[in-house]
Design a protein around this motif. Structure first.
Motif, mmCIF file in Angstrom:
data_model
loop_
_atom_site.group_PDB
_atom_site.id
_atom_site.type_symbol
_atom_site.label_atom_id
_atom_site.label_comp_id
_atom_site.label_asym_id
_atom_site.label_seq_id
_atom_site.Cartn_x
_atom_site.Cartn_y
_atom_site.Cartn_z
ATOM 1 N N ALA A 1 0.831 -1.209 0.000
ATOM 2 C CA ALA A 1 0.000 0.000 0.000
ATOM 3 C C ALA A 1 0.865 1.258 0.000
ATOM 4 C CB ALA A 1 -0.925 -0.022 1.209
ATOM 5 N N ILE A 2 1.966 1.222 0.742
ATOM 6 C CA ILE A 2 2.859 2.384 0.781
ATOM 7 C C ILE A 2 3.498 2.616 -0.587
ATOM 8 C CG2 ILE A 2 5.045 3.244 1.723
ATOM 9 C CD1 ILE A 2 4.291 1.868 4.368
ATOM 10 N N VAL A 3 3.965 1.545 -1.225
ATOM 11 C CA VAL A 3 4.576 1.684 -2.547
ATOM 12 C C VAL A 3 3.567 2.256 -3.538
ATOM 13 C CG1 VAL A 3 5.628 0.467 -4.478
ATOM 14 C CG2 VAL A 3 6.245 -0.156 -2.138
ATOM 15 N N GLU A 4 2.350 1.730 -3.521
ATOM 16 C CA GLU A 4 1.319 2.213 -4.447
ATOM 17 C C GLU A 4 1.026 3.692 -4.220
ATOM 18 O OE1 GLU A 4 -1.853 -0.396 -3.533
ATOM 19 O OE2 GLU A 4 -1.049 -2.076 -4.697
ATOM 20 N N ASP A 5 0.879 4.091 -2.961
ATOM 21 C CA ASP A 5 0.572 5.486 -2.664
ATOM 22 C C ASP A 5 1.749 6.402 -3.010
ATOM 23 O OD1 ASP A 5 -1.866 4.633 -1.804
ATOM 24 O OD2 ASP A 5 -1.596 5.148 0.311
ATOM 25 N N TYR A 6 2.959 5.930 -2.766
ATOM 26 C CA TYR A 6 4.111 6.774 -3.064
ATOM 27 C C TYR A 6 4.294 6.932 -4.569
ATOM 28 C CZ TYR A 6 8.759 8.785 -2.960
ATOM 29 O OH TYR A 6 9.830 9.630 -3.138
ATOM 30 N N ILE A 7 4.009 5.896 -5.329
ATOM 31 C CA ILE A 7 4.083 6.001 -6.784
ATOM 32 C C ILE A 7 3.120 7.089 -7.269
ATOM 33 C CG2 ILE A 7 3.440 4.803 -8.916
ATOM 34 C CD1 ILE A 7 4.702 2.281 -7.729
ATOM 35 N N ARG A 8 1.948 7.151 -6.653
ATOM 36 C CA ARG A 8 0.960 8.168 -7.052
ATOM 37 C C ARG A 8 1.380 9.577 -6.645
ATOM 38 N NH1 ARG A 8 -2.861 4.553 -4.556
ATOM 39 N NH2 ARG A 8 -3.918 3.231 -6.067
ATOM 40 N N SER A 9 1.829 9.721 -5.397
ATOM 41 C CA SER A 9 2.004 11.060 -4.831
ATOM 42 C C SER A 9 3.438 11.559 -4.810
ATOM 43 C CB SER A 9 1.477 11.072 -3.392
ATOM 44 O OG SER A 9 2.304 10.269 -2.553
ATOM 45 N N GLN A 10 4.400 10.633 -4.749
ATOM 46 C CA GLN A 10 5.804 10.973 -4.560
ATOM 47 C C GLN A 10 6.032 11.819 -3.307
ATOM 48 O OE1 GLN A 10 6.380 12.310 -8.700
ATOM 49 N NE2 GLN A 10 5.008 10.551 -8.826
ATOM 50 N N GLU A 11 5.164 11.593 -2.328
ATOM 51 C CA GLU A 11 5.293 12.238 -1.023
ATOM 52 C C GLU A 11 5.394 11.145 0.037
ATOM 53 O OE1 GLU A 11 5.619 15.339 -0.427
ATOM 54 O OE2 GLU A 11 5.046 16.255 -2.345
ATOM 55 N N PRO A 12 6.194 11.381 1.107
ATOM 56 C CA PRO A 12 6.291 10.386 2.179
ATOM 57 C C PRO A 12 4.907 9.999 2.705
ATOM 58 C CG PRO A 12 7.944 12.090 2.484
ATOM 59 C CD PRO A 12 7.055 12.552 1.357
ATOM 60 N N ILE A 13 4.737 8.730 3.003
ATOM 61 C CA ILE A 13 3.439 8.196 3.411
ATOM 62 C C ILE A 13 3.409 7.992 4.926
ATOM 63 C CG2 ILE A 13 1.761 6.354 3.067
ATOM 64 C CD1 ILE A 13 2.410 8.014 0.543
ATOM 65 N N GLY A 14 2.428 8.585 5.571
ATOM 66 C CA GLY A 14 2.253 8.432 7.012
ATOM 67 C C GLY A 14 1.200 7.396 7.347
ATOM 68 N N SER A 15 1.186 6.943 8.592
ATOM 69 C CA SER A 15 0.260 5.893 9.011
ATOM 70 C C SER A 15 -1.186 6.361 8.969
ATOM 71 C CB SER A 15 0.610 5.410 10.416
ATOM 72 O OG SER A 15 0.590 6.494 11.338
ATOM 73 N N ALA A 16 -1.423 7.630 9.315
ATOM 74 C CA ALA A 16 -2.802 8.131 9.336
ATOM 75 C C ALA A 16 -3.387 8.151 7.920
ATOM 76 C CB ALA A 16 -2.844 9.532 9.940
ATOM 77 N N ALA A 17 -2.609 8.654 6.968
ATOM 78 C CA ALA A 17 -3.082 8.697 5.579
ATOM 79 C C ALA A 17 -3.280 7.292 5.032
ATOM 80 C CB ALA A 17 -2.078 9.458 4.721
ATOM 81 N N LEU A 18 -2.403 6.380 5.423
ATOM 82 C CA LEU A 18 -2.500 5.004 4.950
ATOM 83 C C LEU A 18 -3.772 4.341 5.478
ATOM 84 C CD1 LEU A 18 -0.521 3.385 3.166
ATOM 85 C CD2 LEU A 18 0.308 2.291 5.248
ATOM 86 N N THR A 19 -4.064 4.558 6.763
ATOM 87 C CA THR A 19 -5.276 3.978 7.365
ATOM 88 C C THR A 19 -6.530 4.538 6.718
ATOM 89 O OG1 THR A 19 -4.085 3.791 9.470
ATOM 90 C CG2 THR A 19 -6.481 3.594 9.542
ATOM 91 N N LYS A 20 -6.490 5.818 6.346
ATOM 92 C CA LYS A 20 -7.651 6.462 5.741
ATOM 93 C C LYS A 20 -7.903 5.958 4.318
ATOM 94 C CE LYS A 20 -9.499 11.067 4.712
ATOM 95 N NZ LYS A 20 -9.213 12.536 4.785
ATOM 96 N N LYS A 21 -6.846 5.720 3.575
ATOM 97 C CA LYS A 21 -7.006 5.356 2.167
ATOM 98 C C LYS A 21 -7.212 3.860 1.948
ATOM 99 C CE LYS A 21 -4.260 9.172 0.243
ATOM 100 N NZ LYS A 21 -3.062 9.520 -0.549
ATOM 101 N N HIS A 22 -6.726 3.037 2.881
ATOM 102 C CA HIS A 22 -6.777 1.589 2.679
ATOM 103 C C HIS A 22 -7.509 0.914 3.827
ATOM 104 C CE1 HIS A 22 -3.784 1.693 -0.630
ATOM 105 N NE2 HIS A 22 -3.284 2.719 0.057
ATOM 106 N N ASP A 23 -8.293 -0.075 3.504
ATOM 107 C CA ASP A 23 -9.010 -0.850 4.514
ATOM 108 C C ASP A 23 -8.101 -1.971 5.005
ATOM 109 O OD1 ASP A 23 -10.855 -1.991 6.166
ATOM 110 O OD2 ASP A 23 -12.039 -2.920 4.562
ATOM 111 N N LEU A 24 -7.213 -1.620 5.927
ATOM 112 C CA LEU A 24 -6.232 -2.577 6.413
ATOM 113 C C LEU A 24 -6.709 -3.324 7.646
ATOM 114 C CD1 LEU A 24 -3.058 -0.364 5.875
ATOM 115 C CD2 LEU A 24 -3.845 -2.262 4.453
ATOM 116 N N GLY A 25 -7.801 -2.896 8.234
ATOM 117 C CA GLY A 25 -8.416 -3.628 9.338
ATOM 118 C C GLY A 25 -7.712 -3.495 10.673
#
Length: 418
Positions: free
Chosen positions: A12-36
């Motif tokens: 998920a981090i690799v996918e998001d970074y490919i899109r944004s080219q910005e460092p990925i934080g845990s809060a943004a990751l939890t919001k964008k992905h249903d990681l449970g």
């Protein structure tokens, strides 16, 4: 078998970074992905991934970004890639079908691949050393000089003069030409030279001519550097935010022999239906430390019979890729007549192969070796971009252009080319 949760987080981090080219934080990751799991649990997973070398944290207050190891894990498990739409397939075919020669086809292919990916595209002309003999003609041009003309399966016509005195009679030339054509059909130049020399024992009256032909074949096969590289898209690098990291790539593009060896080896270090991907240090080229190279061979016999299926059903291997931003072509005109305009289509379904085939993408440091038939690709087509390139879309584009080039080579073999 289900992947460990932290590796799902990594993907998920690799996918998001490919899109944004910005460092990925845990809060943004939890919001964008249903990681449970909670954001705190994700932070712990990210810390573990950093300790294992898959992520780094550029600044203490920022999120994480993938390392070369993180990208390699992602690419190795990229079971499915972005499909090509019908419009994009037709656009590629239409753009390349307007070519007037093999060289024009290769130039167009480089421009097209660069336009689709937004990266540097490199297309090599067929290598003489890998070409197969289709037809040999022996033409007298003077009383002591012969012109040897060889037509290859790569669409090339090689010519070499042979001085021979006294010159054989027309009947002998015709007889030897017929025998050589029958004996050398489908052989490489090196193999043809060996085969012709084997004929000397049974044709003692033509020993000098046969030895001369063998030397001509060897000279044609040794002419490896006559392969040309067609490049396009270097200007795309000047508009990147990470231009400082990409600057050394300009130096690499000047070293065409280095690129030729790298991409040729990479295109062969994969199965006959796949692509080779080298990331950063895997290229063994300092100027490409912050770049990735995606390459596929074209013109090989296995690829030529691998016609793309129209089904877009993908394969899953325990999660698949959810990489978004699929490239989609509509047929609006751009600055290059007949070329498809590529736009980001958020509704395009990611994670599917354009032809339903699975992909093997080894690195140069020990990927899966190709087996199958002994006939490998005659040349390569590839894309060079940053390590955070859209791997799924790039792989699909490189594969597609390689297949169309294989068909183009076949058309020249059949005498349809100009």
């Amino acid at each position: 078998m289900a992947q460990p949760r932290r590796m799902v987080v990594l993907r998920a981090i690799v996918e998001d970074y490919i899109r944004s080219q910005e460092p990925i934080g845990s809060a943004a990751l939890t919001k964008k992905h249903d990681l449970g799991v909670s954001s705190a649990t994700i932070r712990n997973d990210m810390a573990s991934l950093e300790e294992e070398g898959y992520l780094i944290q550029p600044h203490t207050s920022s999120g994480r970004i993938p390392t070369e190891k993180g990208y390699r894990y992602f690419v190795d498990r990229l079971s499915t890639v972005v499909p090509l739409s019908d419009a994009q397939r037709k656009g590629i075919a239409a753009f390349l079908s307007g070519s007037v020669s093999l060289q024009d086809t290769l130039q167009r292919a480089a421009r097209l691949l660069s336009h689709i990916t937004g990266q540097v595209a490199v297309v090599a002309s067929p290598s003489p050393a890998k070409a197969k003999v289709l037809r040999v003609q022996i033409v007298p041009v003077s009383s002591t000089l012969l012109l040897i003309v060889v037509i290859t399966d790569a669409g090339n016509v090689a010519q070499h003069t042979l001085a021979l005195s006294p010159q054989p009679t027309d009947i002998t030339l015709a007889d030897v030409g017929s025998v050589v054509n029958g004996a050398c059909l489908g052989l490489t130049f090196a193999q043809a030279a060996e085969r012709v020399r084997s004929l000397k024992s049974s044709r003692r009256e033509s020993v000098a001519l046969l030895e001369g032909l063998a030397q001509v074949f060897e000279a044609m096969g040794d002419n490896e550097r006559s392969s040309e590289l067609y490049m396009a898209g270097a200007s795309h690098l000047a508009h990147r935010r990470d231009i400082a990291d990409m600057a050394p790539l300009f130096d690499a593009l000047e070293e065409q022999i280095v690129l030729m060896k790298l991409m040729s080896a990479l295109s062969e270090d994969t199965d006959a239906y796949g692509v080779g991907v080298a990331i950063g240090s895997e290229t063994h080229t300092p100027e490409l430390l912050h770049a990735s190279v995606v390459t596929s061979g074209y013109g090989n016999s296995l690829a030529s019979r691998a016609e793309p299926a129209e089904s877009d059903a993908g394969h899953e291997d325990g999660g698949g890729s959810a990489l978004g931003g699929a490239v989609h072509a509509n047929m609006a005109q751009t600055g290059m007549a007949g070329e498809p305009r590529i736009t980001d289509d958020a509704d395009a379904e990611p994670g599917k192969m354009d032809d339903g085939d699975s992909v093997t993408m080894p690195s140069l440091d020990g990927g899966s070796g190709g087996s199958g038939e002994s006939s490998g690709p005659v040349a390569f087509v590839g894309s060079i971009g940053p390590t955070h390139m859209d791997y799924a879309a790039t792989i699909a584009a490189v594969r597609a252009v390689a297949r169309y080039l294989t068909r183009a080579i076949s058309s020249y073999d059949d005498g349809d080319g100009n």
